[in-house]
Design a protein around this motif. Structure first.
Motif, PDB file in Angstrom:
ATOM      1  N   LYS A  88       8.534   5.122   5.137  1.00 44.27           N
ATOM      2  CA  LYS A  88       8.944   4.367   6.326  1.00 44.27           C
ATOM      3  C   LYS A  88       9.601   3.034   5.972  1.00 44.27           C
ATOM      4  N   THR A  89       9.106   2.389   4.934  1.00 41.82           N
ATOM      5  CA  THR A  89       9.637   1.077   4.558  1.00 41.82           C
ATOM      6  C   THR A  89      10.833   1.165   3.620  1.00 41.82           C
TER       7      THR A  89
ATOM      8  N   SER B 102       3.947   5.445   4.632  1.00 44.84           N
ATOM      9  CA  SER B 102       4.336   4.041   4.723  1.00 44.84           C
ATOM     10  C   SER B 102       5.440   3.709   3.721  1.00 44.84           C
TER      11      SER B 102
ATOM     12  N   LEU C 278      -1.311   8.174   4.648  1.00 47.06           N
ATOM     13  CA  LEU C 278      -0.723   6.993   5.283  1.00 47.06           C
ATOM     14  C   LEU C 278       0.077   6.183   4.276  1.00 47.06           C
ATOM     15  N   ALA C 279      -0.435   6.095   3.054  1.00 48.98           N
ATOM     16  CA  ALA C 279       0.242   5.313   2.015  1.00 48.98           C
ATOM     17  C   ALA C 279       1.621   5.892   1.700  1.00 48.98           C
TER      18      ALA C 279
ATOM     19  N   SER D  97       1.097  10.980  10.312  1.00 47.29           N
ATOM     20  CA  SER D  97       0.461  11.342   9.047  1.00 47.29           C
ATOM     21  C   SER D  97      -0.362  12.616   9.194  1.00 47.29           C
TER      22      SER D  97
ATOM     23  N   LEU E  70       1.988   5.783  13.044  1.00 49.39           N
ATOM     24  CA  LEU E  70       2.032   6.230  11.653  1.00 49.39           C
ATOM     25  C   LEU E  70       0.854   7.150  11.345  1.00 49.39           C
ATOM     26  N   SER E  71      -0.315   6.818  11.857  1.00 47.75           N
ATOM     27  CA  SER E  71      -1.491   7.654  11.577  1.00 47.75           C
ATOM     28  C   SER E  71      -1.379   9.009  12.272  1.00 47.75           C
TER      29      SER E  71
ATOM     30  N   ASP F 139      11.135   4.682  11.077  1.00 45.72           N
ATOM     31  CA  ASP F 139      10.534   3.780  12.071  1.00 45.72           C
ATOM     32  C   ASP F 139      11.252   3.865  13.415  1.00 45.72           C
TER      33      ASP F 139
END
Length: 66
Positions: free
Chosen positions: A36-37, A33, A29-30, A22, A18-19, A8
Motif C-alpha cells: 500500500k505504501t 501495508s 497486514l505487514a 488483509s 486494510l485489515s 490506497d
C-alpha cells in the motif's frame, strides 16, 4: 519510470479497511501495508489477482507507470 501503487485509492473507493482486505486476500497486514505504501519491490500475479477480485477492479486500477 516508477510504478505507482494505487491500492490506497482503490481501498478508499471501496470503503474497505486494510485489515478487512488483509483477511479477504489472505495477506498479512505487514505485507499489505508494504504494498500500500509503495515500498514493495515486486508483486506476485496471484496477489494482484486476489486484490483485483477483492476490490472488484483491474490491475491497471492498482498499478500505474509514471
Amino acid at each position: 519510470m516508477p510504478i505507482i501503487v494505487n491500492l490506497d485509492v482503490m481501498m478508499a473507493k471501496r470503503k474497505i479497511s486494510l485489515s478487512e482486505l488483509s483477511e479477504k486476500v489472505d495477506l498479512t497486514l505487514a505485507n499489505l501495508s508494504i504494498l500500500k505504501t509503495g515500498k514493495a519491490k515486486a508483486v506476485r500475479f496471484s496477489t494482484l489477482e486476489a486484490l483485483c477480485k477483492a476490490l472488484d477492479c483491474q490491475p491497471g486500477d492498482l498499478l500505474e507507470c509514471r
